[in-house]
Design a protein around this motif. Structure first.
Motif, PDB file in Angstrom:
ATOM      1  N   GLU A  16       0.800  -1.222   0.000  1.00  0.00           N
ATOM      2  CA  GLU A  16       0.000   0.000   0.000  1.00  0.00           C
ATOM      3  C   GLU A  16       0.835   1.275   0.000  1.00  0.00           C
ATOM      4  N   LYS A  17       2.136   1.155   0.260  1.00  0.00           N
ATOM      5  CA  LYS A  17       2.993   2.335   0.316  1.00  0.00           C
ATOM      6  C   LYS A  17       3.434   2.803  -1.072  1.00  0.00           C
ATOM      7  N   ILE A  18       3.238   1.961  -2.099  1.00  0.00           N
ATOM      8  CA  ILE A  18       3.663   2.317  -3.453  1.00  0.00           C
ATOM      9  C   ILE A  18       2.668   3.292  -4.070  1.00  0.00           C
ATOM     10  N   LYS A  19       3.160   4.397  -4.597  1.00  0.00           N
ATOM     11  CA  LYS A  19       2.298   5.404  -5.206  1.00  0.00           C
ATOM     12  C   LYS A  19       1.689   4.864  -6.507  1.00  0.00           C
ATOM     13  N   GLN A  20       0.510   5.384  -6.840  1.00  0.00           N
ATOM     14  CA  GLN A  20      -0.249   4.863  -7.978  1.00  0.00           C
ATOM     15  C   GLN A  20       0.518   4.852  -9.307  1.00  0.00           C
ATOM     16  N   PRO A  21       1.188   5.945  -9.700  1.00  0.00           N
ATOM     17  CA  PRO A  21       1.905   5.917 -10.987  1.00  0.00           C
ATOM     18  C   PRO A  21       2.984   4.833 -11.041  1.00  0.00           C
ATOM     19  N   GLU A  22       3.762   4.708  -9.967  1.00  0.00           N
ATOM     20  CA  GLU A  22       4.816   3.690  -9.932  1.00  0.00           C
ATOM     21  C   GLU A  22       4.221   2.291  -9.908  1.00  0.00           C
ATOM     22  N   LEU A  23       3.108   2.116  -9.187  1.00  0.00           N
ATOM     23  CA  LEU A  23       2.446   0.813  -9.115  1.00  0.00           C
ATOM     24  C   LEU A  23       1.996   0.355 -10.500  1.00  0.00           C
ATOM     25  N   LYS A  24       1.367   1.251 -11.257  1.00  0.00           N
ATOM     26  CA  LYS A  24       0.867   0.885 -12.589  1.00  0.00           C
ATOM     27  C   LYS A  24       2.013   0.562 -13.551  1.00  0.00           C
ATOM     28  N   LYS A  25       3.097   1.342 -13.481  1.00  0.00           N
ATOM     29  CA  LYS A  25       4.241   1.081 -14.349  1.00  0.00           C
ATOM     30  C   LYS A  25       4.894  -0.255 -14.018  1.00  0.00           C
ATOM     31  N   SER A  26       4.996  -0.558 -12.728  1.00  0.00           N
ATOM     32  CA  SER A  26       5.612  -1.813 -12.302  1.00  0.00           C
ATOM     33  C   SER A  26       4.755  -3.008 -12.694  1.00  0.00           C
ATOM     34  N   LEU A  27       3.444  -2.880 -12.539  1.00  0.00           N
ATOM     35  CA  LEU A  27       2.539  -3.965 -12.941  1.00  0.00           C
ATOM     36  C   LEU A  27       2.620  -4.204 -14.449  1.00  0.00           C
ATOM     37  N   ASN A  28       2.687  -3.120 -15.207  1.00  0.00           N
ATOM     38  CA  ASN A  28       2.818  -3.264 -16.661  1.00  0.00           C
ATOM     39  C   ASN A  28       4.131  -3.953 -17.021  1.00  0.00           C
ATOM     40  N   ARG A  49      -7.009   0.472  -1.667  1.00  0.00           N
ATOM     41  CA  ARG A  49      -5.566   0.386  -1.467  1.00  0.00           C
ATOM     42  C   ARG A  49      -5.119  -1.070  -1.425  1.00  0.00           C
ATOM     43  N   GLY A  50      -3.953  -1.324  -1.985  1.00  0.00           N
ATOM     44  CA  GLY A  50      -3.425  -2.684  -1.996  1.00  0.00           C
ATOM     45  C   GLY A  50      -4.096  -3.586  -3.002  1.00  0.00           C
ATOM     46  N   GLN A  51      -4.853  -3.004  -3.940  1.00  0.00           N
ATOM     47  CA  GLN A  51      -5.578  -3.776  -4.939  1.00  0.00           C
ATOM     48  C   GLN A  51      -5.403  -3.154  -6.329  1.00  0.00           C
ATOM     49  N   ALA A  52      -5.590  -3.957  -7.357  1.00  0.00           N
ATOM     50  CA  ALA A  52      -5.493  -3.451  -8.735  1.00  0.00           C
ATOM     51  C   ALA A  52      -6.150  -4.452  -9.683  1.00  0.00           C
ATOM     52  N   PHE A  53      -6.429  -3.994 -10.880  1.00  0.00           N
ATOM     53  CA  PHE A  53      -6.971  -4.852 -11.936  1.00  0.00           C
ATOM     54  C   PHE A  53      -6.053  -4.754 -13.149  1.00  0.00           C
ATOM     55  N   VAL A  54      -5.741  -5.895 -13.760  1.00  0.00           N
ATOM     56  CA  VAL A  54      -4.950  -5.930 -14.988  1.00  0.00           C
ATOM     57  C   VAL A  54      -5.816  -6.563 -16.073  1.00  0.00           C
ATOM     58  N   VAL A  55      -6.050  -5.810 -17.149  1.00  0.00           N
ATOM     59  CA  VAL A  55      -6.945  -6.262 -18.220  1.00  0.00           C
ATOM     60  C   VAL A  55      -6.128  -6.666 -19.449  1.00  0.00           C
ATOM     61  N   PHE A  56      -6.231  -7.933 -19.838  1.00  0.00           N
ATOM     62  CA  PHE A  56      -5.527  -8.434 -21.014  1.00  0.00           C
ATOM     63  C   PHE A  56      -6.436  -8.439 -22.240  1.00  0.00           C
ATOM     64  N   PHE A  74       6.010  -9.106  -4.906  1.00  0.00           N
ATOM     65  CA  PHE A  74       5.903  -7.791  -5.541  1.00  0.00           C
ATOM     66  C   PHE A  74       6.077  -6.720  -4.478  1.00  0.00           C
ATOM     67  N   TYR A  75       7.200  -5.991  -4.531  1.00  0.00           N
ATOM     68  CA  TYR A  75       7.538  -5.004  -3.504  1.00  0.00           C
ATOM     69  C   TYR A  75       7.445  -5.637  -2.109  1.00  0.00           C
ATOM     70  N   ASP A  76       8.068  -6.811  -1.986  1.00  0.00           N
ATOM     71  CA  ASP A  76       8.205  -7.518  -0.703  1.00  0.00           C
ATOM     72  C   ASP A  76       6.906  -8.076  -0.140  1.00  0.00           C
ATOM     73  N   LYS A  77       5.867  -8.177  -0.968  1.00  0.00           N
ATOM     74  CA  LYS A  77       4.624  -8.814  -0.532  1.00  0.00           C
ATOM     75  C   LYS A  77       4.167  -9.797  -1.612  1.00  0.00           C
ATOM     76  N   ALA A  78       3.721 -10.987  -1.189  1.00  0.00           N
ATOM     77  CA  ALA A  78       3.271 -12.007  -2.147  1.00  0.00           C
ATOM     78  C   ALA A  78       1.890 -11.629  -2.676  1.00  0.00           C
ATOM     79  N   MET A  79       1.815 -11.306  -3.971  1.00  0.00           N
ATOM     80  CA  MET A  79       0.526 -10.889  -4.532  1.00  0.00           C
ATOM     81  C   MET A  79      -0.427 -12.076  -4.670  1.00  0.00           C
ATOM     82  N   ARG A  80      -1.706 -11.808  -4.460  1.00  0.00           N
ATOM     83  CA  ARG A  80      -2.761 -12.806  -4.653  1.00  0.00           C
ATOM     84  C   ARG A  80      -3.559 -12.415  -5.890  1.00  0.00           C
TER      85      ARG A  80
END
Length: 230
Positions: A16-28, A49-56, A74-80
């Protein structure tokens, strides 16, 4: 009840500490290896917070990503990761099933504010014509070219070039640590476009080099991976 396979993945347990722009770039950066990404949604409100959607673009890409990245650190946390329960707007627009939602009163006011602002600006322009600002030529800065040998000699250290400006150590580490033998990422001070990645041996470095050659960290930037000069 689990959602059926579809193009949209729901991610949670994100840092949750990752800012939105950096989070989206990292997920991409880490998900684009599985197929074309149509959209990444990461909202700023407290509830999301702590959630996101990736659309393929297609279901098979989403399925491969879900299987491969489940539990990824992902940033030291195991993503679900699960399939999203509802169809994303971008997918609905593609298949023709999109129905625009009725805006709430507050959202309507926000949508009207830019229109009123533009109308006022146009009125002001009619009263006083805008004066063109003189164009000042900017000096062109040419970055030094780092040359590599024409015939590459295998090395446990990889030389990464043509990285976009927003690249950081965490993004590269997430890309390369999925390969056996990953040791570390080393950035070059004052240069955002190059980096070094070290593996335990040459064979492991070669596997990562082949897999990530031409990988797009951003939609417009394909990185180049070579063996570092010994």
């Amino acid at each position: 009840m689990e959602a059926p396979p579809n193009q949209t993945l729901y991610l949670n347990n994100l840092n949750e500490k990752i800012k939105q722009p950096e989070l989206k770039k990292s997920l991409n950066a880490i998900f684009s290896q599985f197929g074309q990404i149509m959209d990444i949604v990461a909202l700023r409100n407290v509830k999301m917070r702590g959630q996101a959607f990736v659309v393929f673009r297609d279901v098979s890409s989403a399925t491969n990503a879900l299987r491969s990245m489940q539990g990824f650190p992902f940033y030291d946390k195991a993503m679900r990761i699960t399939y999203a329960k509802s169809k994303s707007d971008v997918v609905a627009k593609l298949d023709g099933s999109f129905v625009e939602r009725e805006k709430r009163p507050r959202e309507k006011r926000k949508a009207e504010e830019p229109l009123r602002g533009r109308a006022a600006k146009k009125a002001a322009m009619k009263i006083e014509p805008a004066r063109a600002q003189p164009q000042v030529a900017q000096p062109v800065q040419v970055a030094p070219v780092v040359q590599q040998p024409a015939v590459e000699v295998p090395n446990k250290i990889l030389f990464i070039t043509e990285l976009p400006e927003e690249t950081n150590e965490m993004m590269l580490r997430m890309l390369f640590q999925q390969f056996p033998g990953f040791h570390e990422v080393r950035l070059v001070p004052g240069r955002h476009d190059i980096a070094f990645v070290e593996f335990t041996n040459e064979a492991q470095a070669g596997t990562a080099r082949s897999a990530l050659q031409g990988f797009k960290i951003t939609p417009s930037s394909s990185m180049k991976v070579a063996y570092a000069k010994k």
